[in-house]
Motif scaffolding. Sequence first.
Motif, short mmCIF file in Angstrom:
data_model
loop_
_atom_site.label_atom_id
_atom_site.label_comp_id
_atom_site.label_asym_id
_atom_site.label_seq_id
_atom_site.Cartn_x
_atom_site.Cartn_y
_atom_site.Cartn_z
N SER A 61 -9.59 -4.35 4.00
CA SER A 61 -8.34 -3.79 4.52
C SER A 61 -7.63 -4.71 5.50
O SER A 61 -6.49 -4.46 5.87
N SER A 62 -8.28 -5.80 5.91
CA SER A 62 -7.60 -6.76 6.77
C SER A 62 -6.44 -7.41 6.04
O SER A 62 -5.45 -7.81 6.65
N CYS A 63 -6.56 -7.53 4.72
CA CYS A 63 -5.50 -8.16 3.92
C CYS A 63 -4.94 -7.24 2.84
O CYS A 63 -3.78 -7.38 2.46
N HIS A 64 -5.77 -6.34 2.34
CA HIS A 64 -5.38 -5.54 1.18
C HIS A 64 -5.07 -4.10 1.55
O HIS A 64 -5.74 -3.50 2.39
N GLU A 65 -4.07 -3.57 0.89
CA GLU A 65 -3.72 -2.16 1.02
C GLU A 65 -3.81 -1.54 -0.36
O GLU A 65 -2.98 -1.81 -1.23
N SER A 66 -4.86 -0.76 -0.57
CA SER A 66 -5.13 -0.20 -1.88
C SER A 66 -5.17 -1.34 -2.90
O SER A 66 -5.80 -2.36 -2.67
N GLU A 73 4.10 -10.06 5.05
CA GLU A 73 3.94 -9.34 6.32
C GLU A 73 2.47 -9.26 6.72
O GLU A 73 2.12 -9.37 7.90
N THR A 74 1.61 -9.09 5.73
CA THR A 74 0.18 -9.03 6.01
C THR A 74 -0.31 -10.37 6.57
O THR A 74 -1.05 -10.41 7.55
N CYS A 75 0.13 -11.46 5.96
CA CYS A 75 -0.29 -12.79 6.43
C CYS A 75 0.20 -13.06 7.85
O CYS A 75 -0.48 -13.70 8.65
N MET A 76 1.39 -12.55 8.16
CA MET A 76 1.98 -12.81 9.47
C MET A 76 1.24 -12.10 10.61
O MET A 76 1.42 -12.43 11.78
N ARG A 77 0.41 -11.13 10.28
CA ARG A 77 -0.37 -10.47 11.33
C ARG A 77 -1.22 -11.48 12.09
O ARG A 77 -1.44 -11.33 13.29
N CYS A 78 -1.68 -12.50 11.37
CA CYS A 78 -2.52 -13.52 12.00
C CYS A 78 -1.80 -14.85 12.19
O CYS A 78 -2.10 -15.60 13.12
N HIS A 79 -0.85 -15.15 11.31
CA HIS A 79 -0.26 -16.49 11.28
C HIS A 79 1.16 -16.56 11.82
O HIS A 79 1.83 -17.59 11.65
N GLU A 80 1.62 -15.51 12.46
CA GLU A 80 3.02 -15.49 12.92
C GLU A 80 3.31 -16.60 13.92
O GLU A 80 4.34 -17.28 13.84
N ALA A 81 2.40 -16.83 14.86
CA ALA A 81 2.65 -17.84 15.90
C ALA A 81 2.73 -19.24 15.32
O ALA A 81 3.64 -20.01 15.65
N GLU A 82 1.81 -19.58 14.43
CA GLU A 82 1.80 -20.93 13.88
C GLU A 82 2.92 -21.15 12.86
O GLU A 82 3.27 -22.29 12.55
N MET A 83 3.51 -20.06 12.37
CA MET A 83 4.60 -20.18 11.39
C MET A 83 5.97 -20.04 12.04
O MET A 83 6.99 -20.03 11.35
N ALA A 84 6.01 -19.95 13.35
CA ALA A 84 7.28 -19.72 14.05
C ALA A 84 8.29 -20.83 13.79
O ALA A 84 9.50 -20.59 13.76
N LYS A 85 7.82 -22.06 13.59
CA LYS A 85 8.72 -23.18 13.35
C LYS A 85 8.48 -23.78 11.96
O LYS A 85 8.49 -24.99 11.78
N PRO A 204 -14.65 -0.28 8.54
CA PRO A 204 -14.84 -0.32 7.08
C PRO A 204 -14.79 1.07 6.48
O PRO A 204 -15.47 1.98 6.95
N ASP A 205 -13.98 1.23 5.48
CA ASP A 205 -13.89 2.51 4.79
C ASP A 205 -13.47 2.24 3.36
O ASP A 205 -12.28 2.20 3.03
N LEU A 206 -14.43 2.01 2.51
CA LEU A 206 -14.15 1.62 1.13
C LEU A 206 -13.39 2.70 0.38
O LEU A 206 -12.52 2.43 -0.43
N GLU A 207 -13.68 3.95 0.68
CA GLU A 207 -13.03 5.05 -0.02
C GLU A 207 -11.53 5.05 0.25
O GLU A 207 -10.71 5.18 -0.66
N LYS A 208 -11.14 4.85 1.50
CA LYS A 208 -9.72 4.84 1.83
C LYS A 208 -9.00 3.68 1.16
O LYS A 208 -7.90 3.81 0.66
N GLU A 209 -9.65 2.52 1.14
CA GLU A 209 -9.01 1.35 0.58
C GLU A 209 -8.72 1.51 -0.91
O GLU A 209 -7.69 1.09 -1.41
N PHE A 210 -9.64 2.13 -1.62
CA PHE A 210 -9.47 2.25 -3.06
C PHE A 210 -8.67 3.49 -3.46
O PHE A 210 -8.17 3.57 -4.56
N LEU A 211 -8.54 4.44 -2.55
CA LEU A 211 -7.82 5.66 -2.89
C LEU A 211 -6.42 5.69 -2.28
O LEU A 211 -5.77 6.72 -2.26
N GLY A 212 -5.99 4.55 -1.75
CA GLY A 212 -4.59 4.45 -1.33
C GLY A 212 -4.32 4.70 0.13
O GLY A 212 -3.18 4.59 0.57
N GLY A 213 -5.32 5.01 0.93
CA GLY A 213 -5.08 5.26 2.34
C GLY A 213 -5.05 3.97 3.12
O GLY A 213 -5.48 2.93 2.66
#
Length: 215
Positions: A61-66, A73-85, A204-213
Amino acid sequence: MVSPAKRAKKPNPFWQLRTAVIAVIVLLIVWFIAAFALDQRLAFLPGTTSQEHRLFEASCSSCHESFKPVSNETCMRCHEAEMAKDAHGAKKFGDPRWAELLQKIDVLTCTACHEEHVPMFGRGVHLKPDLCMNCHEGIINGDLASHNGFTPDGCWTAGCHNFHDHRSISTGFLRKNMDQPDMLPKPELPALKVTTKLTEPPKPDLEKEFLGGKS
């Protein structure tokens, strides 16, 4: 002449195939349920995770949503600062003059170069080291005298260019720093301030990740 009794005993290839297919499906279902029950999410990895992301490969779930593709937008959660320029960012390729080049590599999408769980060529990039030639082939074929004869993968392997930030080899930067020593007396990394949006790793919650939550 074969008797009806013997003909009846002959195995039917269709039924054998169907039985094998059903058995495989049942095994897959059992494996899938077991992975859910034991929360063994690594079993679902389609391939090897890059070295840079291996630290949290068990946290899907750090990268994937369902089952949705990973977004910028997901990548920018971690890389926003280094991608500013980012020198190759939306500001440049939002210009319609470069629209044709986007047909070769959609550089506005992070996963066009940084797709996970596939064979990597290094630095978290899955494209071949000559990827720069998709747009800059002319540079090694006469457009820039200083680069004549360079190999197609030279941009990558020589260490001169960084796709997202190549200001350090721009003529302006070089002119400004011509009087500087080749190496600083004490090499230092530039300060990098990163503001995190999460105070702790997602649970970690595998059920939520695979069921769309959302985790």
